[in-house]
Write an enzyme that holds these catalytic residues in place. Structure first.
Site, PDB file in Angstrom:
ATOM      1  N   TYR A 160      -0.269  -0.840  -5.549  1.00 11.81           N
ATOM      2  CA  TYR A 160      -0.420  -0.227  -5.117  1.00 11.81           C
ATOM      3  C   TYR A 160      -2.160  -0.160  -5.507  1.00 11.81           C
ATOM      4  CZ  TYR A 160       2.731   2.854  -2.969  1.00 11.81           C
ATOM      5  OH  TYR A 160       3.834   3.532  -1.780  1.00 11.81           O
ATOM      6  N   PHE A 161      -2.995  -0.334  -4.532  1.00 14.11           N
ATOM      7  CA  PHE A 161      -4.294  -1.130  -5.065  1.00 14.11           C
ATOM      8  C   PHE A 161      -5.033   0.299  -4.760  1.00 14.11           C
ATOM      9  CE2 PHE A 161      -1.870  -4.693  -3.873  1.00 14.11           C
ATOM     10  CZ  PHE A 161      -2.234  -5.573  -5.264  1.00 14.11           C
TER      11      PHE A 161
END
Length: 176
Positions: free
Chosen positions: A36-37
């Site tokens: 995830y970013f």
């Protein structure tokens, strides 16, 4: 596309025979690694959004998940496209995005009619059951959610057991 999804904690050894009993067919098993970013210009935790790259069998898929659309499920807009993982990560880093966390899981996938049923064994979290339907129009959300809860009741799961917290939120919560 809107993904109507309900997740519960579940003992897979109890759910598998019930899936067989209702005639759910096994589609396959996947090992998924999700990265995830975090965006440099807004807090996805506050906006209830997610941006991830899922690695799956040598392939990668970029996914954007919009804010949840109701108070009882994990229903949200979901946009996906295949990507070259290494290049996508380089692009995100060049734009100031940073890695926010990772989720690793083994997912057994079944189909019960038009409903996708997933038995997820999530690293560090345990076993979960997810049921989902994809719809194109928000007017179908209520009936789709009802279908999911009906299937869950056949598997001995009550609507009150629904978990709206994402695996990433759970993983990050476990680190605190």
């Amino acid at each position: 596309m809107i993904e109507v999804e309900v997740k519960v904690s579940a003992d897979h050894s109890k759910i598998r025979p019930l899936l067989e009993k209702i005639g759910a067919g096994k589609i396959g098993v996947e090992e998924q690694a999700d990265t995830y970013f975090a965006a440099p210009y807004r807090d996805f935790a506050k906006t209830d959004e997610a941006l991830r790259i899922r690695s799956l069998g040598g392939q990668a898929v970029l996914t954007y998940k919009g804010p949840k659309l109701d108070k009882v499920s994990k229903t949200r807009e979901e946009l996906e496209t295949p990507v070259d993982e290494a290049t996508a990560v380089k692009i995100f880093r060049a734009l100031g995005f940073s890695e926010a966390g990772a989720v690793r899981k083994k997912r057994e996938i079944f189909r019960a009619g038009e409903i996708i049923v997933c038995l997820d064994a999530v690293e560090g979290l345990g076993e979960f059951l997810e049921v989902e339907l994809d719809v194109e129009d928000e007017k179908d959300l209520g009936s789709s959610r009802d279908q999911l809860f009906k299937l869950l009741s056949q598997l001995g799961v009550d609507e009150k057991d629904s978990i709206r917290t994402s695996y990433l939120e759970m993983v990050l919560g476990n680190k605190n």
